[in-house]
Design an enzyme around this catalytic site. Structure first.
Site, short mmCIF file in Angstrom:
data_model
loop_
_atom_site.label_atom_id
_atom_site.label_comp_id
_atom_site.label_asym_id
_atom_site.label_seq_id
_atom_site.Cartn_x
_atom_site.Cartn_y
_atom_site.Cartn_z
CB CYS A 190 34.65 53.61 47.06
SG CYS A 190 34.86 53.22 45.31
CG HIS A 241 32.31 53.86 40.26
ND1 HIS A 241 33.61 54.29 40.43
CD2 HIS A 241 31.91 53.38 41.46
CE1 HIS A 241 33.99 54.07 41.69
NE2 HIS A 241 32.98 53.52 42.33
CG HIS A 255 29.04 54.41 45.16
ND1 HIS A 255 29.66 55.02 46.22
CD2 HIS A 255 30.02 53.75 44.48
CE1 HIS A 255 30.96 54.75 46.16
NE2 HIS A 255 31.19 53.97 45.12
CD GLU A 256 28.82 50.46 42.56
OE1 GLU A 256 29.76 50.66 41.76
OE2 GLU A 256 28.98 50.27 43.78
ZN LIG Z 1 32.86 52.99 44.26
#
Ligand SMILES: [Zn+2]
Length: 239
Positions: free
Chosen positions: A154, A201, A197-198
């Protein structure tokens, strides 16, 4: 617009392996981690509907810079984008530039300190190659049955990497940078992984939240180093 992405060949996946250490990822004691299931935060996503509307225009300073863990903006509420003015498109463009400049394949707005529901990604991670995606206010509408472990990194967690379990296929509804509806069926596990993954966030979930203990243990030193080096207000950091 409806886009369907076919499964990539093994060769493509293998070529991307080297980039995975830079794909988005953060240490927190087990008790404070937000989730342990790849399904957490997915589904009807009431949190998006409950999220406050972002101001218009969206305010940010150029050039953008990456927020490093444990910056509290990585855990803050990300506001819905409701007015698709020029600031939305400019933010998307600048996020894409930061992503390429840092050798990433994906980036979420909170990673550049802008707490709005926007992510950008390109599975090739290079300007002029692959497909660029800009997704605002994304929702996961369907997941496949298969989950896979693979290594992630990341941009907000230099030096940290580890296996994370993700769905291999996922269907997404979102809006592009002009506010037009977008439906994506991500059948390529790498592409589906980047999106998840995004998406995490945007939910304030960080990749180490999903790591098993053995991977957290391997990353303890790197995570503690990030905490030690963080220059912000440590009183506000929720570890
Ligand atoms: Zn990340």
């Amino acid at each position: 617009m409806s886009v369907s992405i076919a499964t990539a060949s093994c060769g493509v996946c293998a070529r991307l392996t080297g980039r995975r250490t830079r794909l988005a990822l953060s240490l927190v004691p087990q008790a404070t981690r937000r989730s342990s299931s790849p399904a957490a935060g997915f589904g009807a996503r009431p949190s998006l509907d409950a999220a406050p509307a972002a101001p218009s225009p969206i305010a940010f300073e150029s050039p953008l810079s990456i927020c490093l863990y444990p910056d509290p903006r990585l855990r803050a509420v990300n506001k819905r984008i409701v007015k698709f003015d020029e600031s939305v498109r400019r933010l998307a463009e600048e996020m894409m530039e930061v992503m390429y400049d840092d050798d990433g394949v994906g980036l979420a707005a909170p990673q550049v300190g802008v707490n709005v529901q926007m992510m950008v990604f390109n599975p090739e991670g290079e300007r002029g190659r692959g497909t660029e995606y800009v997704l605002c206010n994304p929702r996961v509408v369907k997941t496949g049955k298969n989950r896979e472990f693979d290594e992630e990194g990341c941009l907000s967690f230099p030096g940290v990497r580890g296996d994370v379990e993700r769905y291999a296929a996922i269907r997404v509804e979102a809006q592009d940078e002009r506010g037009d509806a977008v439906t994506l069926t991500l059948k390529d596990p790498w592409l589906a992984r980047i999106f998840q993954h995004e998406f995490d966030h945007l939910e304030g979930v960080l990749f180490h939240d999903r790591m098993e203990e053995k991977w957290l243990a391997k990353n303890t030193d790197a995570l503690e180093k990030l905490v030690d080096e963080y220059q912000g207000d440590k009183q506000k950091v929720a570890l």
